[in-house]
Motif scaffolding. Structure first.
Motif, PDB file in Angstrom:
ATOM      1  N   VAL A 133      -2.432 -46.101  35.240  1.00 39.37           N
ATOM      2  CA  VAL A 133      -1.165 -46.736  34.882  1.00 39.37           C
ATOM      3  C   VAL A 133      -0.112 -46.311  35.891  1.00 39.37           C
ATOM      4  N   SER A 134       0.992 -47.062  35.919  1.00 35.92           N
ATOM      5  CA  SER A 134       2.036 -46.763  36.896  1.00 35.92           C
ATOM      6  C   SER A 134       3.003 -45.689  36.419  1.00 35.92           C
ATOM      7  N   LEU A 135       2.875 -45.244  35.163  1.00 32.65           N
ATOM      8  CA  LEU A 135       3.646 -44.111  34.661  1.00 32.65           C
ATOM      9  C   LEU A 135       2.736 -43.358  33.694  1.00 32.65           C
ATOM     10  N   TRP A 136       2.386 -42.127  34.027  1.00 36.86           N
ATOM     11  CA  TRP A 136       1.384 -41.382  33.270  1.00 36.86           C
ATOM     12  C   TRP A 136       2.013 -40.097  32.714  1.00 36.86           C
ATOM     13  N   PRO A 137       2.619 -40.182  31.510  1.00 35.40           N
ATOM     14  CA  PRO A 137       3.272 -39.018  30.901  1.00 35.40           C
ATOM     15  C   PRO A 137       2.364 -37.810  30.684  1.00 35.40           C
ATOM     16  N   PRO A 138       1.050 -37.981  30.409  1.00 33.07           N
ATOM     17  CA  PRO A 138       0.223 -36.780  30.209  1.00 33.07           C
ATOM     18  C   PRO A 138       0.280 -35.788  31.370  1.00 33.07           C
ATOM     19  N   ALA A 139       0.504 -36.260  32.589  1.00 33.73           N
ATOM     20  CA  ALA A 139       0.627 -35.329  33.712  1.00 33.73           C
ATOM     21  C   ALA A 139       1.826 -34.411  33.527  1.00 33.73           C
ATOM     22  N   GLY A 140       2.936 -34.970  33.030  1.00 32.37           N
ATOM     23  CA  GLY A 140       4.109 -34.146  32.761  1.00 32.37           C
ATOM     24  C   GLY A 140       3.896 -33.224  31.578  1.00 32.37           C
ATOM     25  N   VAL A 141       3.203 -33.700  30.528  1.00 33.03           N
ATOM     26  CA  VAL A 141       2.900 -32.860  29.366  1.00 33.03           C
ATOM     27  C   VAL A 141       2.022 -31.684  29.783  1.00 33.03           C
ATOM     28  N   ALA A 142       1.042 -31.947  30.656  1.00 31.81           N
ATOM     29  CA  ALA A 142       0.157 -30.877  31.125  1.00 31.81           C
ATOM     30  C   ALA A 142       0.943 -29.801  31.865  1.00 31.81           C
ATOM     31  N   LEU A 143       1.881 -30.204  32.707  1.00 30.38           N
ATOM     32  CA  LEU A 143       2.689 -29.226  33.437  1.00 30.38           C
ATOM     33  C   LEU A 143       3.545 -28.404  32.482  1.00 30.38           C
ATOM     34  N   VAL A 144       4.165 -29.044  31.510  1.00 33.23           N
ATOM     35  CA  VAL A 144       5.009 -28.330  30.550  1.00 33.23           C
ATOM     36  C   VAL A 144       4.175 -27.344  29.741  1.00 33.23           C
ATOM     37  N   GLY A 145       2.984 -27.773  29.293  1.00 30.40           N
ATOM     38  CA  GLY A 145       2.132 -26.872  28.521  1.00 30.40           C
ATOM     39  C   GLY A 145       1.757 -25.638  29.310  1.00 30.40           C
ATOM     40  N   CYS A 146       1.442 -25.834  30.607  1.00 26.84           N
ATOM     41  CA  CYS A 146       1.080 -24.684  31.438  1.00 26.84           C
ATOM     42  C   CYS A 146       2.283 -23.806  31.750  1.00 26.84           C
ATOM     43  N   LEU A 147       3.476 -24.416  31.896  1.00 27.62           N
ATOM     44  CA  LEU A 147       4.685 -23.623  32.118  1.00 27.62           C
ATOM     45  C   LEU A 147       5.027 -22.781  30.894  1.00 27.62           C
ATOM     46  N   LEU A 148       4.845 -23.345  29.720  1.00 26.01           N
ATOM     47  CA  LEU A 148       5.221 -22.648  28.490  1.00 26.01           C
ATOM     48  C   LEU A 148       4.162 -21.644  28.045  1.00 26.01           C
ATOM     49  N   PHE A 149       2.884 -21.996  28.173  1.00 21.28           N
ATOM     50  CA  PHE A 149       1.819 -21.174  27.606  1.00 21.28           C
ATOM     51  C   PHE A 149       0.902 -20.572  28.661  1.00 21.28           C
ATOM     52  N   GLY A 150       1.134 -20.859  29.924  1.00 20.27           N
ATOM     53  CA  GLY A 150       0.319 -20.289  30.974  1.00 20.27           C
ATOM     54  C   GLY A 150      -1.119 -20.761  30.904  1.00 20.27           C
ATOM     55  N   TYR A 151      -2.048 -19.856  31.274  1.00 22.40           N
ATOM     56  CA  TYR A 151      -3.467 -20.219  31.319  1.00 22.40           C
ATOM     57  C   TYR A 151      -4.017 -20.542  29.933  1.00 22.40           C
ATOM     58  N   ARG A 152      -3.289 -20.136  28.872  1.00 20.08           N
ATOM     59  CA  ARG A 152      -3.765 -20.408  27.506  1.00 20.08           C
ATOM     60  C   ARG A 152      -3.788 -21.900  27.190  1.00 20.08           C
ATOM     61  N   PHE A 153      -3.056 -22.693  27.954  1.00 23.27           N
ATOM     62  CA  PHE A 153      -3.040 -24.132  27.674  1.00 23.27           C
ATOM     63  C   PHE A 153      -4.149 -24.868  28.423  1.00 23.27           C
ATOM     64  N   LEU A 154      -4.825 -24.223  29.350  1.00 23.56           N
ATOM     65  CA  LEU A 154      -5.851 -24.894  30.147  1.00 23.56           C
ATOM     66  C   LEU A 154      -7.009 -25.427  29.293  1.00 23.56           C
TER      67      LEU A 154
END
Length: 721
Positions: free
Chosen positions: A36-57
């Protein structure tokens, strides 16, 4: 980027569900599976890793695997090992992308919600742009490997670019939005301000993106149809223009031949060569005079003077038929065999020439194979009849003319059409041309597109072009496969606009936090600077830039005020008009720089001997004025005059030169010497010139000087008259 030390499990679960949910919702807007031309999950993935670190992987891997495998089951109806392998590899790409992005942000100490600077926002965007290529490359490589045919496993670059752009927009738009909602800096961040200034604008932008994308997708087909029609019409106009340029050249040669009593070889070759410039489709252009059977021998003998081997070829179809013989042809090198050929000996061409004569117009043949061209390279002939007057001296309406011969052009179809095709026919367009209304009579192109046109597949356009009493039918076709490819390209163009707008939106929104205080200081600094500039402009407007004395404008303003005050109080004032004797000689001999230094020193001495209430001004050059208010009597005036004269007696040092300069002073008294500003200025000026003429230091304006006074207007005085 520092994160909160304690985050609830509910936020963790929220990010996990948001990752899967946003992927499902936004995939609906895509015609190509996960891309798709706008893929919000990429932004959600970054936020999850910023907030929870490796625990979100782990949550990121599971969420990506569930979505991709579930999407395959939805579209294909079954789950296979290939789907699981491809989905797992795509999930790994998503993990690597998010984690690399997090590590780079932390390495450069970039916190995108803690008043980032413009440089930090720019770094955030550049890091996202580079990292988002990771998932796009791994994902498309996975699709090409697991779903591509053996030997044809190539990455679809359109999908790669769309995936890359979609992830990039998802990161730069969605990540700040979610961090504004979920991330807090104690003592720094205001939740309401973050929601109002950061999250809400980005949410509106994302919604606008989706609505625009939906609208854009619906309009692509319409725009494509309109563009196709425009290109087809442009092609039609260009074809007609190009064909007309060739027939015009033939007509010009026909007119030229008609005006020649005898067609000279050199003249014909020269003129015809000029006409053929920039017309590569002309493969031969000839002059073919009408020869009677009993004139053939004489004609051959005459032509053998230029061409020793010249012979008339082609037996007449009927004994009484005249001959239409190729006498001259251009270019000769490729058409030498045609010399002497009796064109009238061919039945089809005989018919065309008879029609051209009867209709008195150009006639084109059907498509033929010209001898000058390779096989399967079609061409055609155009016969242009040339008439001559029976009696050249008879120019009456009842005069007669007879057929003199034919100008014949041989044309190559592909060369005539080539320029227009190169300019207007795109590589995805099919073109087929046939003549005489019969699709089987091919002129140019692939007849295979007629089947697609009849089935109404793709986009089609047909037009008919008539020239030289001949008809060609043009058929343009764009197949479905090409339409799909064009739609993908159009979506890429839209994605590029989205990316540009997204970058600008993020730059503006995030930079506002860090720049607020800086902008405030900048505004204060610029305000002070503008105030200083305005003060300087005010000073330059009313004071002389060289001496610092009031200039003409300020002096006239003060004089007006003083005159008005004198009129109200019935009082007097004195106006002194001064200039320096011999200043021009000093200026010319010592230079303008020394002249300026002299004016500065004179101004300083004048100002030093005057009262604070007196107004000394420099009008320009070496002219000075002095305003003495408060009813000065003659003794007061002379006291001032003596001071102004005495202060100049001390030598003035200008470099290596010491000189003493004198001044001439004219005095006028209000109201006896002038009732208005103009009259008073003129009176003082007249008195000053009288003093200069009499070699006196000072001269008072008197009755005998009135006739010499030059009066002007206030406007002219203000402008230096």
């Amino acid at each position: 980027m520092n994160v909160e030390p304690h985050l609830s499990k509910s936020k963790y679960l929220f990010c996990f569900l948001l990752y899967i949910g946003s992927a499902c919702v936004f995939a609906i807007f895509s015609p190509q599976a996960q891309i798709v031309s706008l893929w919000p999950p990429a932004g959600v993935a970054l936020v999850g890793c910023l907030l929870f670190g490796y625990r979100f992987l782990p949550a990121l891997f599971v969420g990506s695997l569930l979505f991709n495998s579930g999407s395959a089951v939805w579209h294909e109806g079954a789950l296979s090992l290939t789907v699981l392998k491809a989905s797992a590899l795509i999930a790994v790409g998503s993990i690597i992308q998010a984690w690399v992005n997090v590590r780079l942000l932390r390495y450069f100490h970039i916190n995108i919600v803690d008043a980032p600077s413009y440089a930090q926002v720019s770094f955030f965007i550049l890091i996202a742009l580079g990292c988002c290529l990771i998932s796009a490359a791994i994902g498309n490589a996975s699709l090409a490997y697991f779903y591509g045919e053996v030997g044809q496993r190539q990455i679809d670059w359109s999908n790669l670019l769309t995936w890359w752009g979609g992830d990039f927009l998802g990161v730069i738009l969605v990540a700040p939005l979610l961090l504004g909602l979920l991330f807090r800096l104690p003592g720094k961040s205001d939740p309401k301000r973050l929601l109002r200034s950061l999250s809400m604008p980005l949410l509106i932008i994302i919604a606008a993106f989706q609505m625009t994308q939906q609208f854009f997708g619906d309009s692509i087909v319409t725009n494509m149809e309109n563009n196709f029609i425009l290109k087809a019409e442009a092609l039609e106009n260009n074809f007609k223009r190009d064909v007309d340029s060739y027939t015009d050249a033939l007509d010009q040669l026909t007119v030229w031949v008609a005006h020649q009593e005898q067609v000279n070889k050199d003249d014909f070759l020269t003129y015809s060569q000029q006409l053929m410039v920039d017309l590569p489709g002309i493969k031969g252009i000839s002059w073919n005079p009408l020869i009677k059977p009993n004139e053939v021998a004489a004609f051959e003998h005459n032509m053998q003077q230029n061409y020793p081997d010249f012979k008339v070829k082609g037996t007449p179809l009927a004994p009484a038929d005249p001959l239409v013989v190729v006498q001259y042809i251009q270019p000769l090198a490729s058409n030498e065999e045609a010399l002497g050929y009796n064109v009238y000996s061919h039945p089809v061409r005989k018919k065309s020439m008879q029609m051209a004569k009867n209709l008195r117009t150009n006639i084109a043949t059907d498509i033929i194979q010209l001898v000058q061209l390779e096989k399967n390279d079609p061409g055609f002939l155009i016969f242009s009849p040339v008439f001559q007057s029976v009696d050249p001296t008879d120019d009456s309406m009842g005069s007669y003319d007879s057929l003199k011969g034919f100008v014949v052009g041989g044309f190559q179809v592909s060369a005539i059409l080539d320029r227009s095709i190169r300019l207007n026919v795109q590589k995805y367009m099919g073109l087929y041309i046939y003549e005489n209304g019969n699709p089987a009579e091919k002129v140019y192109g692939d007849i295979g597109i007629l089947a697609a046109i009849e089935a109404e597949e793709g986009l089609n356009h047909q037009f008919i072009m008539k020239s030289a009493q001949h008809e060609w039918t043009f058929n343009l076709h764009v197949p479905k496969s090409a339409i799909t490819a064009l739609q993908v390209n159009d979506m890429l163009s839209f994605l590029a606009v989205q990316v540009l707008f997204g970058v600008l939106a993020v730059l503006i929104t995030l930079s506002a936090f860090g720049y607020h205080e800086r902008l405030s200081r900048l505004v204060d600094s610029r305000t002070e600077e503008l105030k200083r500039v305005n003060d300087q402009l005010h000073h330059y407007a009313f004071y002389d830039s060289l001496t610092g004395l009031p200039n003409r404008r300020l002096f006239l303003d003060r004089l007006k005020q003083a005159l008005a005050l004198c009129q109200r109080n019935k009082s007097e004032l004195a106006l002194l008009y001064m200039d320096l004797n011999g200043f021009k000689i000093v200026n010319d001999s010592l230079g303008h720089e020394q002249g300026d230094r002299l004016l500065i020193e004179v101004s300083r001495r004048f100002d030093a001997v005057l009262r604070h209430s007196d107004t000394l001004a420099r009008l320009g050059g070496d002219e000075f004025t002095l305003l003495l208010p408060d009813n000065p009597d003659q003794s007061d005036i002379m006291s001032i005059v003596n001071k102004l004269t005495e202060c100049l007696k001390e030598p003035i040092i200008l470099g290596d030169t010491s000189l003493v300069i004198e001044n001439s002073i004219g005095v006028a008294i209000f109201p006896k010497d002038g009732q208005t500003l103009v009259e008073l200025m003129a009176a003082a000026d007249t008195a000053m010139y009288a003093a200069k003429k009499q070699s006196d230091a000072v001269c008072f304006y008197t009755e005998n000087l009135k006739t010499k006074a030059s009066f002007t207007t206030v406007h002219e005085l203000e402008n230096g008259a």
